[in-house]
Scaffold this motif. Structure first.
Motif, short mmCIF file in Angstrom:
data_model
loop_
_atom_site.label_atom_id
_atom_site.label_comp_id
_atom_site.label_asym_id
_atom_site.label_seq_id
_atom_site.Cartn_x
_atom_site.Cartn_y
_atom_site.Cartn_z
N SER A 182 -21.85 -51.48 1.81
CA SER A 182 -20.91 -52.55 1.45
C SER A 182 -19.97 -52.12 0.32
O SER A 182 -19.28 -52.96 -0.26
N GLU A 183 -19.93 -50.84 0.02
CA GLU A 183 -19.09 -50.36 -1.07
C GLU A 183 -17.62 -50.65 -0.81
O GLU A 183 -17.14 -50.53 0.33
N ASP A 184 -16.91 -51.02 -1.86
CA ASP A 184 -15.48 -51.26 -1.80
C ASP A 184 -14.78 -49.92 -2.02
O ASP A 184 -14.70 -49.42 -3.14
N ALA A 189 -12.04 -45.58 -5.32
CA ALA A 189 -10.87 -44.74 -5.60
C ALA A 189 -10.27 -45.09 -6.95
O ALA A 189 -9.82 -44.21 -7.70
N ALA A 190 -10.25 -46.39 -7.29
CA ALA A 190 -9.72 -46.81 -8.58
C ALA A 190 -10.56 -46.27 -9.73
O ALA A 190 -10.04 -45.81 -10.75
N LEU A 253 -6.88 -53.94 -12.36
CA LEU A 253 -5.79 -54.42 -11.51
C LEU A 253 -6.29 -54.79 -10.12
O LEU A 253 -5.76 -55.69 -9.47
N LEU A 254 -7.33 -54.09 -9.68
CA LEU A 254 -7.82 -54.28 -8.31
C LEU A 254 -8.83 -55.41 -8.20
O LEU A 254 -8.92 -56.09 -7.17
N PRO A 329 -6.11 -51.69 2.52
CA PRO A 329 -7.45 -52.27 2.43
C PRO A 329 -8.48 -51.45 3.21
O PRO A 329 -8.24 -51.05 4.35
N GLY A 330 -9.61 -51.20 2.56
CA GLY A 330 -10.68 -50.46 3.21
C GLY A 330 -10.54 -48.96 3.18
O GLY A 330 -11.41 -48.24 3.69
N GLN A 331 -9.46 -48.45 2.59
CA GLN A 331 -9.21 -47.01 2.54
C GLN A 331 -9.55 -46.45 1.15
O GLN A 331 -9.38 -47.14 0.14
N PRO A 332 -10.01 -45.21 1.08
CA PRO A 332 -10.41 -44.63 -0.21
C PRO A 332 -9.25 -44.03 -1.00
O PRO A 332 -9.35 -42.93 -1.54
#
Length: 345
Positions: A182-184, A189-190, A253-254, A329-332
């Motif tokens: 379930s990792e975001d 990446a942020a 920010l995210l 969304p959903g991309q690293p």
């Protein structure tokens, strides 16, 4: 929205992969990369500093560390990309990418085992960090070019405009599929971007403090040189905390910001032939008004996704003078932007 329906860059299916400008840019950057030169530069600078001081030099030690890091980078680049580059022209110039079913069945570090079409092929991918491996486990579909007669192939992942070097290998006797978590991925990446920003400032601080040490140790001796070194590090740390930029605030920010896609026009990008450069956009808001957008570190993946779709995914609500995280969304991958005109430099 299913990931397959989400607006993002995807590899061409009607022409060779090498014809895509985003792919060409990455390939050219890899081919022109001078991975060995930094090793000699850092080693030469370290030797020069030790020679000038006729003994210990803090800056010389720092340059030696840089030489070791550069040497590690050489071996990493050769094991992940360079081995594949010789086959890339014939592989990517002639064949068209084909959509295939995929399953991540193992991996660690930067490599991933990918099963194609239920076991028809097993590929070892060499430029896939943990977040990309997790993306592969979720998407279960990629674009494949090859393999050629030597078993060399290229895998392309939606939203990530770079060929992933791959080689056919025997399938493991007991595959262990990568578990979907379930990792975001944008948040991961942020977090990585924040660490990189702080690391860059730490290196800058060490260079300044080491230079001050080397000057003071000649003029005032070891005690004052050491005090000056510590004080310089402390002063630099305080200044860095006081002058944090959008890169340092990427996670903030995210967090808790919904993704929204806005029509975007690419005005200019200073990256090509580099993979990163200042990016200027014009965003169209729901009321029809236009908002200027500037990214100091606009990466090629961001430009490719905007060019391919005409949209910019923003986490949060655009407000003039504010900052936001952008990506897919959903991309690293993630980037920071400001809603304002680019300042003259």
């Amino acid at each position: 929205m299913p990931m397959t329906d989400m607006p993002m860059w995807r590899p061409p299916v009607d022409r060779p992969l090498d014809s895509d400008p985003a792919i060409q840019l990455v390939l050219n950057a890899w081919r022109k990369r001078k991975v060995v030169r930094p090793v000699f530069v850092f080693t030469g600078l370290a030797a020069l500093m030790f020679l000038i001081h006729l003994g210990f030099s803090a800056l010389g030690v720092l340059f030696l560390v840089g030489a070791v890091a550069a040497l590690v980078g050489v071996f990493q680049f050769r094991s992940r990309v360079a081995w594949w580059l010789a086959a890339a022209p014939s592989l990517l110039d002639e064949a068209v990418a084909v959509r295939v079913r995929s399953e991540a069945i193992g991996g660690a570090g930067s490599w991933t085992l990918l099963s194609i079409d239920g076991g028809r092929l097993c590929l070892r991918l060499t430029t896939t960090e943990a977040s990309v491996r997790q993306l592969l486990a979720r998407q279960r579909e990629v674009s494949l070019v090859g393999p050629n007669a030597d078993g060399i192939a290229a895998v392309v992942i939606d939203g990530l405009p770079a060929p992933v070097p791959a080689r056919v290998v025997p399938a493991p006797a007991t595959p262990t599929p990568v578990a979907v978590t379930s990792e975001d991925l944008p948040r991961l990446a942020a977090t990585k971007a924040v660490r990189t920003a702080w690391l860059a400032q730490a290196v800058t601080a060490l260079v300044g403090a080491s230079l001050l040490f080397d000057v003071l140790v000649i003029v005032e001796g070891w005690l004052l040189a050491t005090i000056g070194f510590v004080l310089m590090l402390v002063a630099t740390a305080i200044a860095a905390l006081a002058r944090r930029n959008d890169q340092h605030r990427m996670v903030k920010l995210l967090d808790n910001s919904p993704w929204q896609a806005y029509p975007a026009q690419l005005l200019s990008w200073a990256g090509n032939p580099a993979l990163v450069g200042r990016l200027r956009l014009a965003l169209t808001l729901p009321d029809g008004s236009r908002m200027p957008v500037t990214a100091r570190l606009g990466a090629s993946w961001l430009v490719a996704n905007i060019t391919a779709t005409g949209y910019l995914w923003v986490a949060g609500t655009p407000r003039y003078g504010a900052s936001a995280a952008v990506g897919v969304p959903g991309q690293p991958n993630i980037a920071a932007v400001r809603f304002e005109e680019a300042q003259a430099r």
